[in-house]
Design a protein around this motif. Structure first.
Motif, mmCIF file in Angstrom:
data_model
loop_
_atom_site.group_PDB
_atom_site.id
_atom_site.type_symbol
_atom_site.label_atom_id
_atom_site.label_comp_id
_atom_site.label_asym_id
_atom_site.label_seq_id
_atom_site.Cartn_x
_atom_site.Cartn_y
_atom_site.Cartn_z
ATOM 1 N N GLN A 194 13.400 6.468 -5.764
ATOM 2 C CA GLN A 194 14.232 5.469 -5.098
ATOM 3 C C GLN A 194 13.639 4.065 -5.242
ATOM 4 O OE1 GLN A 194 14.616 6.935 -1.087
ATOM 5 N NE2 GLN A 194 15.966 8.623 -1.700
ATOM 6 N N ILE A 195 12.325 3.976 -5.146
ATOM 7 C CA ILE A 195 11.651 2.679 -5.328
ATOM 8 C C ILE A 195 11.868 2.181 -6.758
ATOM 9 C CG2 ILE A 195 9.395 1.551 -5.502
ATOM 10 C CD1 ILE A 195 8.511 3.292 -3.107
ATOM 11 N N ASP A 196 11.706 3.072 -7.739
ATOM 12 C CA ASP A 196 11.922 2.688 -9.133
ATOM 13 C C ASP A 196 13.357 2.219 -9.359
ATOM 14 O OD1 ASP A 196 9.299 3.204 -9.871
ATOM 15 O OD2 ASP A 196 9.731 5.229 -10.604
ATOM 16 N N ASP A 197 14.327 2.907 -8.755
ATOM 17 C CA ASP A 197 15.733 2.492 -8.856
ATOM 18 C C ASP A 197 15.926 1.099 -8.272
ATOM 19 O OD1 ASP A 197 16.350 4.921 -10.038
ATOM 20 O OD2 ASP A 197 17.342 5.758 -8.254
ATOM 21 N N LYS A 198 15.317 0.855 -7.129
ATOM 22 C CA LYS A 198 15.439 -0.443 -6.461
ATOM 23 C C LYS A 198 14.799 -1.542 -7.309
ATOM 24 C CE LYS A 198 16.673 -2.655 -2.743
ATOM 25 N NZ LYS A 198 18.078 -2.879 -2.462
ATOM 26 N N ILE A 199 13.654 -1.245 -7.894
ATOM 27 C CA ILE A 199 12.989 -2.227 -8.775
ATOM 28 C C ILE A 199 13.885 -2.559 -9.959
ATOM 29 C CG2 ILE A 199 11.069 -2.541 -10.408
ATOM 30 C CD1 ILE A 199 9.320 -0.994 -8.358
ATOM 31 N N ALA A 200 14.508 -1.540 -10.550
ATOM 32 C CA ALA A 200 15.409 -1.776 -11.685
ATOM 33 C C ALA A 200 16.592 -2.649 -11.261
ATOM 34 C CB ALA A 200 15.895 -0.449 -12.266
ATOM 35 N N GLN A 201 17.140 -2.383 -10.084
ATOM 36 C CA GLN A 201 18.249 -3.195 -9.574
ATOM 37 C C GLN A 201 17.799 -4.642 -9.367
ATOM 38 O OE1 GLN A 201 19.468 -1.279 -5.972
ATOM 39 N NE2 GLN A 201 20.534 0.388 -7.024
ATOM 40 N N LEU A 202 16.635 -4.816 -8.773
ATOM 41 C CA LEU A 202 16.123 -6.164 -8.528
ATOM 42 C C LEU A 202 15.838 -6.899 -9.839
ATOM 43 C CD1 LEU A 202 13.728 -5.477 -5.523
ATOM 44 C CD2 LEU A 202 15.854 -6.800 -5.473
ATOM 45 N N GLN A 203 15.309 -6.205 -10.839
ATOM 46 C CA GLN A 203 15.052 -6.832 -12.131
ATOM 47 C C GLN A 203 16.362 -7.257 -12.786
ATOM 48 O OE1 GLN A 203 12.635 -3.710 -13.882
ATOM 49 N NE2 GLN A 203 10.765 -4.859 -13.522
ATOM 50 N N SER A 204 17.384 -6.438 -12.662
ATOM 51 C CA SER A 204 18.691 -6.785 -13.219
ATOM 52 C C SER A 204 19.278 -7.997 -12.496
ATOM 53 C CB SER A 204 19.630 -5.581 -13.104
ATOM 54 O OG SER A 204 20.915 -5.919 -13.542
ATOM 55 N N MET A 205 19.170 -8.001 -11.173
ATOM 56 C CA MET A 205 19.654 -9.138 -10.403
ATOM 57 C C MET A 205 18.910 -10.416 -10.792
ATOM 58 S SD MET A 205 20.015 -7.215 -6.701
ATOM 59 C CE MET A 205 19.831 -8.702 -5.777
ATOM 60 N N ARG A 206 17.597 -10.295 -10.962
ATOM 61 C CA ARG A 206 16.797 -11.452 -11.324
ATOM 62 C C ARG A 206 17.191 -11.987 -12.698
ATOM 63 N NH1 ARG A 206 13.290 -14.248 -13.626
ATOM 64 N NH2 ARG A 206 11.627 -15.352 -12.596
ATOM 65 N N ALA A 207 17.400 -11.084 -13.646
ATOM 66 C CA ALA A 207 17.780 -11.512 -15.001
ATOM 67 C C ALA A 207 19.121 -12.238 -14.978
ATOM 68 C CB ALA A 207 17.835 -10.298 -15.929
ATOM 69 N N THR A 208 20.064 -11.698 -14.223
ATOM 70 C CA THR A 208 21.382 -12.326 -14.128
ATOM 71 C C THR A 208 21.274 -13.701 -13.478
ATOM 72 O OG1 THR A 208 22.481 -10.193 -13.985
ATOM 73 C CG2 THR A 208 23.709 -12.093 -13.160
ATOM 74 N N LEU A 209 20.556 -13.777 -12.367
ATOM 75 C CA LEU A 209 20.418 -15.058 -11.673
ATOM 76 C C LEU A 209 19.653 -16.060 -12.526
ATOM 77 C CD1 LEU A 209 21.137 -16.577 -9.146
ATOM 78 C CD2 LEU A 209 19.072 -15.664 -8.076
ATOM 79 N N ASP A 210 18.637 -15.612 -13.247
ATOM 80 C CA ASP A 210 17.887 -16.491 -14.139
ATOM 81 C C ASP A 210 18.806 -17.082 -15.207
ATOM 82 O OD1 ASP A 210 15.288 -17.592 -15.104
ATOM 83 O OD2 ASP A 210 15.726 -16.320 -16.845
ATOM 84 N N LYS A 211 19.661 -16.224 -15.768
ATOM 85 C CA LYS A 211 20.603 -16.672 -16.794
ATOM 86 C C LYS A 211 21.568 -17.717 -16.216
ATOM 87 C CE LYS A 211 22.102 -13.279 -19.168
ATOM 88 N NZ LYS A 211 22.837 -12.081 -19.588
ATOM 89 N N LEU A 212 22.046 -17.480 -15.001
ATOM 90 C CA LEU A 212 22.980 -18.409 -14.369
ATOM 91 C C LEU A 212 22.310 -19.742 -14.039
ATOM 92 C CD1 LEU A 212 24.873 -15.960 -11.991
ATOM 93 C CD2 LEU A 212 25.765 -17.050 -14.067
ATOM 94 N N VAL A 213 21.095 -19.681 -13.533
ATOM 95 C CA VAL A 213 20.374 -20.909 -13.190
ATOM 96 C C VAL A 213 20.148 -21.754 -14.440
ATOM 97 C CG1 VAL A 213 18.118 -21.786 -12.433
ATOM 98 C CG2 VAL A 213 19.293 -20.041 -11.086
ATOM 99 N N HIS A 214 19.783 -21.109 -15.532
ATOM 100 C CA HIS A 214 19.558 -21.860 -16.766
ATOM 101 C C HIS A 214 20.857 -22.379 -17.385
ATOM 102 C CE1 HIS A 214 15.521 -20.137 -16.470
ATOM 103 N NE2 HIS A 214 15.166 -21.232 -17.122
ATOM 104 N N ALA A 215 21.991 -21.734 -17.071
ATOM 105 C CA ALA A 215 23.278 -22.181 -17.602
ATOM 106 C C ALA A 215 23.844 -23.368 -16.809
ATOM 107 C CB ALA A 215 24.280 -21.029 -17.585
ATOM 108 N N CYS A 216 23.334 -23.579 -15.615
ATOM 109 C CA CYS A 216 23.842 -24.654 -14.760
ATOM 110 C C CYS A 216 23.083 -25.944 -15.036
ATOM 111 C CB CYS A 216 23.690 -24.256 -13.289
ATOM 112 S SG CYS A 216 24.348 -25.484 -12.144
#
Length: 136
Positions: free
Chosen positions: A89-111
């Motif tokens: 469950q922790i590994d799943d949560k880490i994967a979700q957080l990494q995906s969220m971070r990648a998406t937000l990073d992409k959006l921040v750099h696009a703005c």
């Protein structure tokens, strides 16, 4: 020991200790006047629960782990199974957080972050999707 003493020694707030009593994780003795009287075994169990909760185990996992700890006929395989499931469950949560971070990073750099009104972050947030971590 009273609740203040056991709270100090266990590192848990008195409110948490009362909650653990309410849900049956601990059962301190009660004096005739109704005051809780904690034994060393209660303190040990509270420290156990505090450590398990700090590792992110659920209350139900803690209930099971305490029961297994107290069961001298337990099989370590039972404990390992609970820990492995929690680790998954922790590994799943880490994967979700990494995906969220990648998406937000992409959006921040696009703005551009300037004085213009167009904003890729707001545009992305306005999209109708079921999983915010996969927005692009």
């Amino acid at each position: 020991m009273n609740i203040g003493d056991v709270a100090r020694r266990s590192g848990l707030p008195a409110k948490t200790i009362r909650y653990y009593e309410d849900i049956g994780l601990i059962r301190p003795k009660r004096s005739e006047n109704g005051y809780r009287s904690f034994r060393e075994s209660d303190l040990h169990k509270l420290a156990f629960l505090g450590r398990a909760r700090a590792l992110g185990f659920t209350i139900e996992d803690c209930r099971t782990l305490v029961a297994l700890y107290e069961d001298e006929a337990r099989e370590s395989a039972q404990v390992k199974h609970i820990a492995e499931e929690h680790l998954r469950q922790i590994d799943d949560k880490i994967a979700q957080l990494q995906s969220m971070r990648a998406t937000l990073d992409k959006l921040v750099h696009a703005c551009a972050g300037d004085h213009r009104p167009d904003c890729p972050i707001l545009e992305d947030l306005a999209q109708e999707t079921s999983d915010p971590a996969t927005c692009e």
